[in-house]
Design a protein around this motif. Structure first.
Motif, PDB file in Angstrom:
ATOM      1  N   GLY A  59     -30.949 102.608  79.640  1.00 42.03           N
ATOM      2  CA  GLY A  59     -31.437 103.396  78.507  1.00 42.03           C
ATOM      3  C   GLY A  59     -32.941 103.302  78.383  1.00 42.03           C
ATOM      4  O   GLY A  59     -33.571 102.410  78.949  1.00 42.03           O
ATOM      5  N   ARG A  60     -33.510 104.234  77.634  1.00 40.86           N
ATOM      6  CA  ARG A  60     -34.941 104.186  77.361  1.00 40.86           C
ATOM      7  C   ARG A  60     -35.274 102.886  76.651  1.00 40.86           C
ATOM      8  O   ARG A  60     -34.448 102.349  75.913  1.00 40.86           O
ATOM      9  N   SER A  61     -36.484 102.385  76.871  1.00 35.53           N
ATOM     10  CA  SER A  61     -36.929 101.215  76.128  1.00 35.53           C
ATOM     11  C   SER A  61     -36.786 101.503  74.642  1.00 35.53           C
ATOM     12  O   SER A  61     -37.083 102.615  74.206  1.00 35.53           O
ATOM     13  N   ASN A  62     -36.287 100.533  73.904  1.00 46.52           N
ATOM     14  CA  ASN A  62     -36.147 100.658  72.456  1.00 46.52           C
ATOM     15  C   ASN A  62     -34.901 101.459  72.045  1.00 46.52           C
ATOM     16  O   ASN A  62     -34.692 101.708  70.858  1.00 46.52           O
ATOM     17  N   ALA A  63     -34.077 101.856  73.014  1.00 51.51           N
ATOM     18  CA  ALA A  63     -32.865 102.614  72.657  1.00 51.51           C
ATOM     19  C   ALA A  63     -31.828 101.720  71.974  1.00 51.51           C
ATOM     20  O   ALA A  63     -30.902 102.232  71.340  1.00 51.51           O
ATOM     21  N   GLY A  64     -31.988 100.410  72.133  1.00 53.22           N
ATOM     22  CA  GLY A  64     -31.032  99.487  71.530  1.00 53.22           C
ATOM     23  C   GLY A  64     -30.090  98.850  72.547  1.00 53.22           C
ATOM     24  O   GLY A  64     -29.017  98.367  72.197  1.00 53.22           O
ATOM     25  N   LYS A  65     -30.533  98.787  73.797  1.00 56.35           N
ATOM     26  CA  LYS A  65     -29.678  98.263  74.875  1.00 56.35           C
ATOM     27  C   LYS A  65     -29.421  96.765  74.695  1.00 56.35           C
ATOM     28  O   LYS A  65     -28.275  96.325  74.769  1.00 56.35           O
ATOM     29  N   SER A  66     -30.487  96.000  74.474  1.00 54.94           N
ATOM     30  CA  SER A  66     -30.292  94.558  74.294  1.00 54.94           C
ATOM     31  C   SER A  66     -29.415  94.295  73.087  1.00 54.94           C
ATOM     32  O   SER A  66     -28.503  93.457  73.138  1.00 54.94           O
ATOM     33  N   SER A  67     -29.677  95.013  72.009  1.00 58.15           N
ATOM     34  CA  SER A  67     -28.878  94.806  70.787  1.00 58.15           C
ATOM     35  C   SER A  67     -27.416  95.138  71.036  1.00 58.15           C
ATOM     36  O   SER A  67     -26.522  94.443  70.542  1.00 58.15           O
ATOM     37  N   ALA A  68     -27.152  96.176  71.807  1.00 55.87           N
ATOM     38  CA  ALA A  68     -25.767  96.567  72.077  1.00 55.87           C
ATOM     39  C   ALA A  68     -25.061  95.507  72.924  1.00 55.87           C
ATOM     40  O   ALA A  68     -23.915  95.132  72.643  1.00 55.87           O
ATOM     41  N   LYS A  80     -32.367  89.720  76.244  1.00 58.51           N
ATOM     42  CA  LYS A  80     -33.566  89.560  75.413  1.00 58.51           C
ATOM     43  C   LYS A  80     -33.991  90.927  74.893  1.00 58.51           C
ATOM     44  O   LYS A  80     -33.901  91.921  75.595  1.00 58.51           O
ATOM     45  N   THR A  81     -34.472  90.957  73.676  1.00 58.81           N
ATOM     46  CA  THR A  81     -34.956  92.242  73.155  1.00 58.81           C
ATOM     47  C   THR A  81     -36.237  92.623  73.899  1.00 58.81           C
ATOM     48  O   THR A  81     -36.995  91.763  74.332  1.00 58.81           O
ATOM     49  N   SER A  82     -36.434  93.908  74.022  1.00 60.34           N
ATOM     50  CA  SER A  82     -37.448  94.412  74.946  1.00 60.34           C
ATOM     51  C   SER A  82     -38.863  94.061  74.501  1.00 60.34           C
ATOM     52  O   SER A  82     -39.153  93.952  73.320  1.00 60.34           O
ATOM     53  N   ARG A  83     -39.726  93.951  75.488  1.00 57.96           N
ATOM     54  CA  ARG A  83     -41.152  93.750  75.221  1.00 57.96           C
ATOM     55  C   ARG A  83     -41.846  95.048  75.611  1.00 57.96           C
ATOM     56  O   ARG A  83     -41.290  96.120  75.451  1.00 57.96           O
ATOM     57  N   ASP A 174     -26.185 103.978  62.381  1.00 60.42           N
ATOM     58  CA  ASP A 174     -26.375 103.697  60.949  1.00 60.42           C
ATOM     59  C   ASP A 174     -27.622 104.347  60.389  1.00 60.42           C
ATOM     60  O   ASP A 174     -27.789 104.452  59.172  1.00 60.42           O
ATOM     61  N   LYS A 175     -28.528 104.804  61.280  1.00 57.56           N
ATOM     62  CA  LYS A 175     -29.778 105.428  60.807  1.00 57.56           C
ATOM     63  C   LYS A 175     -29.559 106.863  60.320  1.00 57.56           C
ATOM     64  O   LYS A 175     -30.454 107.440  59.706  1.00 57.56           O
ATOM     65  N   LEU A 176     -28.408 107.441  60.634  1.00 57.81           N
ATOM     66  CA  LEU A 176     -28.116 108.805  60.182  1.00 57.81           C
ATOM     67  C   LEU A 176     -26.920 108.790  59.246  1.00 57.81           C
ATOM     68  O   LEU A 176     -26.062 107.919  59.329  1.00 57.81           O
ATOM     69  N   SER A 205     -23.244 101.332  66.509  1.00 56.62           N
ATOM     70  CA  SER A 205     -24.249 100.647  65.699  1.00 56.62           C
ATOM     71  C   SER A 205     -24.112  99.144  65.890  1.00 56.62           C
ATOM     72  O   SER A 205     -23.108  98.556  65.500  1.00 56.62           O
ATOM     73  N   ALA A 206     -25.135  98.558  66.528  1.00 58.53           N
ATOM     74  CA  ALA A 206     -25.135  97.100  66.672  1.00 58.53           C
ATOM     75  C   ALA A 206     -25.313  96.466  65.292  1.00 58.53           C
ATOM     76  O   ALA A 206     -24.701  95.439  64.981  1.00 58.53           O
ATOM     77  N   LEU A 207     -26.127  97.107  64.466  1.00 61.59           N
ATOM     78  CA  LEU A 207     -26.402  96.556  63.135  1.00 61.59           C
ATOM     79  C   LEU A 207     -25.133  96.430  62.316  1.00 61.59           C
ATOM     80  O   LEU A 207     -24.882  95.410  61.671  1.00 61.59           O
ATOM     81  N   LYS A 208     -24.318  97.460  62.346  1.00 57.11           N
ATOM     82  CA  LYS A 208     -23.081  97.478  61.538  1.00 57.11           C
ATOM     83  C   LYS A 208     -21.860  97.033  62.344  1.00 57.11           C
ATOM     84  O   LYS A 208     -20.741  97.093  61.838  1.00 57.11           O
TER      85      LYS A 208
HETATM   86  P1  GDP Z   1     -33.915  97.881  74.013  1.00 54.81           P
HETATM   87  O1  GDP Z   1     -35.381  97.998  74.305  1.00 54.81           O
HETATM   88  O2  GDP Z   1     -33.176  99.115  74.455  1.00 54.81           O
HETATM   89  O3  GDP Z   1     -33.276  96.631  74.547  1.00 54.81           O
HETATM   90  O4  GDP Z   1     -33.763  97.896  72.432  1.00 54.81           O
HETATM   91  P2  GDP Z   1     -33.535  96.695  71.403  1.00 54.81           P
HETATM   92  O5  GDP Z   1     -32.130  96.241  71.429  1.00 54.81           O
HETATM   93  O6  GDP Z   1     -34.617  95.672  71.621  1.00 54.81           O
HETATM   94  O7  GDP Z   1     -33.733  97.456  70.008  1.00 54.81           O
HETATM   95  C1  GDP Z   1     -34.929  98.164  69.709  1.00 54.81           C
HETATM   96  C2  GDP Z   1     -35.111  98.204  68.207  1.00 54.81           C
HETATM   97  O8  GDP Z   1     -34.042  98.947  67.608  1.00 54.81           O
HETATM   98  C3  GDP Z   1     -35.095  96.820  67.560  1.00 54.81           C
HETATM   99  O9  GDP Z   1     -36.042  96.823  66.522  1.00 54.81           O
HETATM  100  C4  GDP Z   1     -33.680  96.716  67.019  1.00 54.81           C
HETATM  101  O10 GDP Z   1     -33.611  95.878  65.885  1.00 54.81           O
HETATM  102  C5  GDP Z   1     -33.366  98.149  66.650  1.00 54.81           C
HETATM  103  N1  GDP Z   1     -31.920  98.405  66.724  1.00 54.81           N
HETATM  104  C6  GDP Z   1     -31.109  98.188  67.775  1.00 54.81           C
HETATM  105  N2  GDP Z   1     -29.844  98.532  67.497  1.00 54.81           N
HETATM  106  C7  GDP Z   1     -29.835  98.985  66.219  1.00 54.81           C
HETATM  107  C8  GDP Z   1     -28.807  99.494  65.331  1.00 54.81           C
HETATM  108  O11 GDP Z   1     -27.616  99.586  65.661  1.00 54.81           O
HETATM  109  N3  GDP Z   1     -29.199  99.889  64.102  1.00 54.81           N
HETATM  110  C9  GDP Z   1     -30.501  99.808  63.700  1.00 54.81           C
HETATM  111  N4  GDP Z   1     -30.786 100.255  62.464  1.00 54.81           N
HETATM  112  N5  GDP Z   1     -31.483  99.322  64.476  1.00 54.81           N
HETATM  113  C10 GDP Z   1     -31.170  98.910  65.725  1.00 54.81           C
END
Ligand code: GDP
Length: 235
Positions: A59-68, A80-83, A174-176, A205-208
């Protein structure tokens, strides 16, 4: 609603010389909470032996891959969350069992990245997606608010070229509001209907902690299906 209907996938035919030893019977569904870091690779040659079953996340950086990945495995520190985009151009392997792995592919999104890094990423991704025989499917993560960017389309095209099943995770659902998220999901599914290979999509949604069961069902199928390589050419 059936989200994941067209499988089992057919892997590329391989010549006998490239064929790995018989993998034995398909394994049981993995426990994602058992995931642990195995190794990182900057080149295909550095990847673990090409045996067993793998499911990869891109996925694109910041798409939420690490969180998922962390949410699925219930391990906040696993991926690790992306740098800075482009700094970590490594493939990370997480072992679920002796024969099953989750694979974290390097993120993409190239606004501030030198061309040489973009080219390196392209080579690594193409190599891995096209040559990795144990790869059973690709999870493609897109922010639900900005799906189907050009590089996402590139990944879909590579998935199709490699006869690789693709499952799109529309992240940060969860953002929509629910209606807007559903509209985005339907738009992506309409795009995937035109995809030549097997493709499906869901909200996540990783958050929820929403979407785990659906994602788990797709991964279970990929990581437990019998090997389909029997010398037949992909049609
Ligand atoms: P990566 O670069 O694809 O690995 O993305 P990250 O997992 O580091 O997430 C990028 C940003 O999106 C971080 O600030 C996360 O907290 C946020 N994020 C990831 N998943 C979710 C989600 O399900 N809901 C919300 N609201 N934010 C999220």
């Amino acid at each position: 609603m059936a989200l994941y209907t067209r499988y089992p996938p057919q892997k590329k035919a391989v010549s006998p010389a490239m064929t790995e030893p018989e993998p034995g019977p398909a394994p049981a569904a993995p426990r994602y909470r058992d995931a642990h870091f195995l190794t990182s690779a900057a080149r295909l040659a550095q990847c673990p032996p090409d045996t067993g079953w793998e499911a990869a996340f891109a996925g694109r950086s910041n798409a939420g891959k690490s969180s998922a990945i962390n949410s699925l495995t219930n391990n906040k520190k696993l991926a690790k969350t992306s740098r800075t985009p482009g700094r970590t151009q490594l493939i990370n392997f997480f072992e679920l069992s002796d024969s099953q792995r989750l694979v974290d592919l390097p993120g993409y999104g190239f606004a501030k990245v030198p061309r040489s890094v973009q080219q390196e990423w392209t080579r690594l991704m193409e190599d891995y997606l096209q040559k990795r025989q144990c790869l059973r499917g690709l999870v493609l993560l897109m922010d639900v608010r900005h799906p189907l960017q050009p590089l996402d389309e590139q990944l879909l095209a590579w998935g199709a070229a490699a006869a690789m099943p693709v499952h799109v995770l529309l992240t940060k659902a969860d953002k929509l509001k629910r209606g807007a998220a559903t509209t985005a999901l339907l738009q992506v599914r309409a795009r995937l209907d035109k995809h030549p290979g097997q493709a499906s999509a869901q909200l996540f949604s990783a958050l929820k902690h929403e979407g785990h069961a659906e994602l788990g069902a797709v991964l279970d199928a990929w990581l437990t299906e019998a090997h389909a390589v029997e010398g037949g050419q992909q049609g």
